[in-house]
Motif scaffolding. Sequence first.
Motif, PDB file in Angstrom:
ATOM      1  N   GLY A 295       0.788  -1.234   0.000  1.00  0.00           N
ATOM      2  CA  GLY A 295       0.000   0.000   0.000  1.00  0.00           C
ATOM      3  C   GLY A 295       0.815   1.276   0.000  1.00  0.00           C
ATOM      4  N   GLN A 296       1.946   1.278  -0.717  1.00  0.00           N
ATOM      5  CA  GLN A 296       2.830   2.450  -0.695  1.00  0.00           C
ATOM      6  C   GLN A 296       2.146   3.724  -1.185  1.00  0.00           C
ATOM      7  OE1 GLN A 296       3.661  -0.538  -1.701  1.00  0.00           O
ATOM      8  NE2 GLN A 296       5.598  -1.144  -0.741  1.00  0.00           N
TER       9      GLN A 296
ATOM     10  N   GLY B  13      -4.077   6.885   6.816  1.00  0.00           N
ATOM     11  CA  GLY B  13      -3.107   6.587   5.767  1.00  0.00           C
ATOM     12  C   GLY B  13      -2.164   5.460   6.141  1.00  0.00           C
ATOM     13  N   ILE B  14      -1.708   5.454   7.389  1.00  0.00           N
ATOM     14  CA  ILE B  14      -0.782   4.409   7.833  1.00  0.00           C
ATOM     15  C   ILE B  14      -1.497   3.061   7.932  1.00  0.00           C
ATOM     16  CG2 ILE B  14       0.777   3.688   9.675  1.00  0.00           C
ATOM     17  CD1 ILE B  14       1.720   6.108   8.059  1.00  0.00           C
ATOM     18  N   VAL B  15      -2.724   3.077   8.444  1.00  0.00           N
ATOM     19  CA  VAL B  15      -3.517   1.845   8.511  1.00  0.00           C
ATOM     20  C   VAL B  15      -3.749   1.290   7.106  1.00  0.00           C
ATOM     21  CG1 VAL B  15      -5.822   0.930   9.019  1.00  0.00           C
ATOM     22  CG2 VAL B  15      -4.642   2.337  10.712  1.00  0.00           C
ATOM     23  N   ALA B  16      -4.124   2.163   6.184  1.00  0.00           N
ATOM     24  CA  ALA B  16      -4.374   1.731   4.810  1.00  0.00           C
ATOM     25  C   ALA B  16      -3.099   1.196   4.157  1.00  0.00           C
ATOM     26  CB  ALA B  16      -4.935   2.896   3.998  1.00  0.00           C
ATOM     27  N   PHE B  17      -1.986   1.834   4.424  1.00  0.00           N
ATOM     28  CA  PHE B  17      -0.684   1.400   3.905  1.00  0.00           C
ATOM     29  C   PHE B  17      -0.406  -0.058   4.273  1.00  0.00           C
ATOM     30  CE2 PHE B  17       3.722   0.892   5.584  1.00  0.00           C
ATOM     31  CZ  PHE B  17       4.379   0.723   4.378  1.00  0.00           C
ATOM     32  N   TYR B  18      -0.731  -0.438   5.492  1.00  0.00           N
ATOM     33  CA  TYR B  18      -0.444  -1.803   5.949  1.00  0.00           C
ATOM     34  C   TYR B  18      -1.535  -2.797   5.538  1.00  0.00           C
ATOM     35  CZ  TYR B  18       0.597  -5.732   9.036  1.00  0.00           C
ATOM     36  OH  TYR B  18       0.868  -6.977   9.524  1.00  0.00           O
ATOM     37  N   PHE B  19      -2.806  -2.381   5.617  1.00  0.00           N
ATOM     38  CA  PHE B  19      -3.909  -3.308   5.362  1.00  0.00           C
ATOM     39  C   PHE B  19      -4.116  -3.603   3.874  1.00  0.00           C
ATOM     40  CE2 PHE B  19      -6.644  -2.543   9.432  1.00  0.00           C
ATOM     41  CZ  PHE B  19      -5.601  -3.049  10.190  1.00  0.00           C
ATOM     42  N   TYR B  20      -3.609  -2.759   3.002  1.00  0.00           N
ATOM     43  CA  TYR B  20      -3.894  -2.876   1.573  1.00  0.00           C
ATOM     44  C   TYR B  20      -3.516  -4.254   1.034  1.00  0.00           C
ATOM     45  CZ  TYR B  20      -4.061  -1.579  -3.380  1.00  0.00           C
ATOM     46  OH  TYR B  20      -4.359  -1.516  -4.720  1.00  0.00           O
ATOM     47  N   LYS B  21      -4.518  -4.975   0.545  1.00  0.00           N
ATOM     48  CA  LYS B  21      -4.381  -6.302  -0.066  1.00  0.00           C
ATOM     49  C   LYS B  21      -3.857  -7.372   0.892  1.00  0.00           C
ATOM     50  CE  LYS B  21      -3.982  -5.041  -4.941  1.00  0.00           C
ATOM     51  NZ  LYS B  21      -3.209  -5.198  -6.191  1.00  0.00           N
ATOM     52  N   LYS B  22      -3.962  -7.121   2.190  1.00  0.00           N
ATOM     53  CA  LYS B  22      -3.599  -8.167   3.142  1.00  0.00           C
ATOM     54  C   LYS B  22      -4.657  -9.270   3.089  1.00  0.00           C
ATOM     55  CE  LYS B  22       0.202  -7.182   5.507  1.00  0.00           C
ATOM     56  NZ  LYS B  22       0.858  -6.305   4.564  1.00  0.00           N
TER      57      LYS B  22
ATOM     58  N   LEU C  28      -9.876  -2.509   2.334  1.00  0.00           N
ATOM     59  CA  LEU C  28      -8.730  -2.822   1.478  1.00  0.00           C
ATOM     60  C   LEU C  28      -8.248  -4.259   1.611  1.00  0.00           C
ATOM     61  CD1 LEU C  28      -6.720   0.450   2.226  1.00  0.00           C
ATOM     62  CD2 LEU C  28      -8.335   0.044   0.360  1.00  0.00           C
ATOM     63  N   LEU C  29      -8.891  -5.036   2.475  1.00  0.00           N
ATOM     64  CA  LEU C  29      -8.450  -6.408   2.710  1.00  0.00           C
ATOM     65  C   LEU C  29      -8.781  -7.317   1.528  1.00  0.00           C
ATOM     66  CD1 LEU C  29      -9.585  -6.850   6.421  1.00  0.00           C
ATOM     67  CD2 LEU C  29      -7.263  -6.407   5.592  1.00  0.00           C
ATOM     68  N   ASP C  30      -7.936  -8.302   1.335  1.00  0.00           N
ATOM     69  CA  ASP C  30      -8.175  -9.346   0.335  1.00  0.00           C
ATOM     70  C   ASP C  30      -8.780 -10.536   1.072  1.00  0.00           C
ATOM     71  OD1 ASP C  30      -8.173 -11.242  -1.630  1.00  0.00           O
ATOM     72  OD2 ASP C  30      -6.012 -11.195  -2.010  1.00  0.00           O
ATOM     73  N   VAL C  31     -10.101 -10.634   1.031  1.00  0.00           N
ATOM     74  CA  VAL C  31     -10.809 -11.672   1.780  1.00  0.00           C
ATOM     75  C   VAL C  31     -10.825 -12.963   0.972  1.00  0.00           C
ATOM     76  CG1 VAL C  31     -12.976 -12.322   2.890  1.00  0.00           C
ATOM     77  CG2 VAL C  31     -12.231  -9.931   2.902  1.00  0.00           C
ATOM     78  N   THR C  32     -10.403 -14.042   1.600  1.00  0.00           N
ATOM     79  CA  THR C  32     -10.349 -15.343   0.925  1.00  0.00           C
ATOM     80  C   THR C  32     -11.317 -16.314   1.589  1.00  0.00           C
ATOM     81  OG1 THR C  32      -8.554 -16.120   2.352  1.00  0.00           O
ATOM     82  CG2 THR C  32      -7.937 -14.999   0.312  1.00  0.00           C
ATOM     83  N   PHE C  33     -11.661 -17.362   0.870  1.00  0.00           N
ATOM     84  CA  PHE C  33     -12.594 -18.371   1.364  1.00  0.00           C
ATOM     85  C   PHE C  33     -12.012 -19.764   1.154  1.00  0.00           C
ATOM     86  CE2 PHE C  33     -15.165 -14.798  -0.090  1.00  0.00           C
ATOM     87  CZ  PHE C  33     -15.939 -14.555   1.024  1.00  0.00           C
ATOM     88  N   PRO C  34     -12.370 -20.704   2.032  1.00  0.00           N
ATOM     89  CA  PRO C  34     -12.003 -22.099   1.764  1.00  0.00           C
ATOM     90  C   PRO C  34     -12.667 -22.558   0.473  1.00  0.00           C
ATOM     91  CG  PRO C  34     -12.756 -21.816   4.029  1.00  0.00           C
ATOM     92  CD  PRO C  34     -13.078 -20.545   3.300  1.00  0.00           C
ATOM     93  N   LYS C  35     -12.046 -23.465  -0.213  1.00  0.00           N
ATOM     94  CA  LYS C  35     -12.608 -23.950  -1.465  1.00  0.00           C
ATOM     95  C   LYS C  35     -13.881 -24.751  -1.216  1.00  0.00           C
ATOM     96  CE  LYS C  35      -8.220 -24.152  -3.971  1.00  0.00           C
ATOM     97  NZ  LYS C  35      -7.277 -25.014  -4.714  1.00  0.00           N
ATOM     98  N   LYS C  36     -14.781 -24.680  -2.204  1.00  0.00           N
ATOM     99  CA  LYS C  36     -16.030 -25.441  -2.194  1.00  0.00           C
ATOM    100  C   LYS C  36     -16.882 -25.130  -0.967  1.00  0.00           C
ATOM    101  CE  LYS C  36     -14.116 -29.312  -4.806  1.00  0.00           C
ATOM    102  NZ  LYS C  36     -13.874 -30.773  -4.840  1.00  0.00           N
ATOM    103  N   VAL C  37     -16.942 -23.866  -0.633  1.00  0.00           N
ATOM    104  CA  VAL C  37     -17.783 -23.441   0.489  1.00  0.00           C
ATOM    105  C   VAL C  37     -18.743 -22.385  -0.021  1.00  0.00           C
ATOM    106  CG1 VAL C  37     -17.814 -22.399   2.774  1.00  0.00           C
ATOM    107  CG2 VAL C  37     -15.937 -23.895   2.131  1.00  0.00           C
ATOM    108  N   ASN C  38     -20.042 -22.568   0.250  1.00  0.00           N
ATOM    109  CA  ASN C  38     -21.010 -21.593  -0.235  1.00  0.00           C
ATOM    110  C   ASN C  38     -21.119 -20.416   0.720  1.00  0.00           C
ATOM    111  OD1 ASN C  38     -22.723 -22.360   1.882  1.00  0.00           O
ATOM    112  ND2 ASN C  38     -23.701 -23.941   0.632  1.00  0.00           N
TER     113      ASN C  38
END
Length: 449
Positions: free
Chosen positions: A103-104, A143-152, A433-443
């Motif tokens: 998040g530079q 700004g600092i929070v966004a810098f770190y959280f971006y795409k985490k 800004l988070l990159d939220v992921t899910f376990p596979k094959k979960v509705n």
Amino acid sequence: MNRLRKHNNELFLMLLHLALGIVIYTIPFSSKLVSLAVVFLSIFIVLVAKNKVLAVLIACAYVATSDVFFRMTGGLVFYELHKYLLIVLVLIGFVFDQVRVKGQVYLIYVGLLLLTIVFTSYDYTDAVRKMIAFNLAGPVSLGIVAFYFYKKKVTMQQLSKVLFFALLPVISLVVYLFLYSPSVKDVVTNTESNFATSGGFGPNQVATILGVGMFILFARLLFNKFKGIQSVLELLLLGFISFRGIVTFSRGGIFTAIAAMIILIILTYLRGKRTFRSKVLIVLFWTITLAALVWLLAANRTSGLIENRYANKNAMGVEKEDVSTGRKVLFLTELDAFIESPIVGIGVGKNKAYRFDKTGKVAASHNEISRLLAEHGALGILALSILVFLPLLLRIENSKNIYFYSFFIMWFLTINHSAMRIAFPSFIYGLCLLDVTFPKKVNVKTQSS
């Protein structure tokens, strides 16, 4: 067994924070001790945690929503402590985290804010440090929070855990409010924002945090499976927090929560499978029923004054000319300041003095957007462009975060009615800004359970 242990832990923490509200009301000095404990424990947890990202998220969640509670109860060592604490927690995560930060661009945003200080002319009567801290502590922490959280990367289950920890201080807050003014009817005499029902603190900020609690509890009701006593407790809490939020007579935080809920329920319905859509409709029905009961109770306990408030009428039932309760005038004054100095603005912290010169009134900004324009000029426009467009571009790239639009609207509406006075907008923006992921094959249903 693990799920049962988790639910028991959650119930214990909820009851603990209920008790914490009672203790701090009964022993006021304990607020300072608890506040200091939060500072040291949050730093310690981040330092020792193996999963630095999750630890930073949880610590920041708690810090962001406990800000108002400790301000209200006189627990903070200094007023902007939690904004600085967000920065410290994120920087610890940045230093010790093995995951590369992406998040530079948000450092450019921070740089644009700080650059304005160079062009600001202060005189000897100005309390320069306080002026800068009051106006920039919030935006810089964002700004600092966004810098770190971006795409985490975080899972939906981890995000749910983060929101739970954000809920806990709200429980203490609402218990404290009840003890501070148990009889709403005795302290409501007009339709103005009510300090007595807000624990003696700013109703706008209190309603904002109560609105956060409303949203989190609604989301848990929507996504979580029934957990017996805990689910019943959460439903009661939703009603109680909603009631206390409404009777602050501050509408911004309540409208923000409702907007976020509406967005969430629409998206979950559209994206859910048939069985989950049925649950969405059931939750919607019970939520509307609960809302109606809460509103009737609020109308009764305020002798109908709350109805006048939301109809933009005074205690006599006469409609007010300005639905914004003075915010429109503040906004227009700040636009005038921007027009007068469109390149670098009138300077950081100069807004209040400018308003006094023009109107004879001393008032701080309620709108971060117009403050950016007034005090930072074209640099503020560039900074605002980063804040608005970068999350939306990220959303196009990754649409998995079901909370995204709810988080984004909560951030945007909050900075429009309460500026960056509290720590919460910095945190909720970071969640966008988070990159939220899910376990596979979960509705959708099992993702959120």
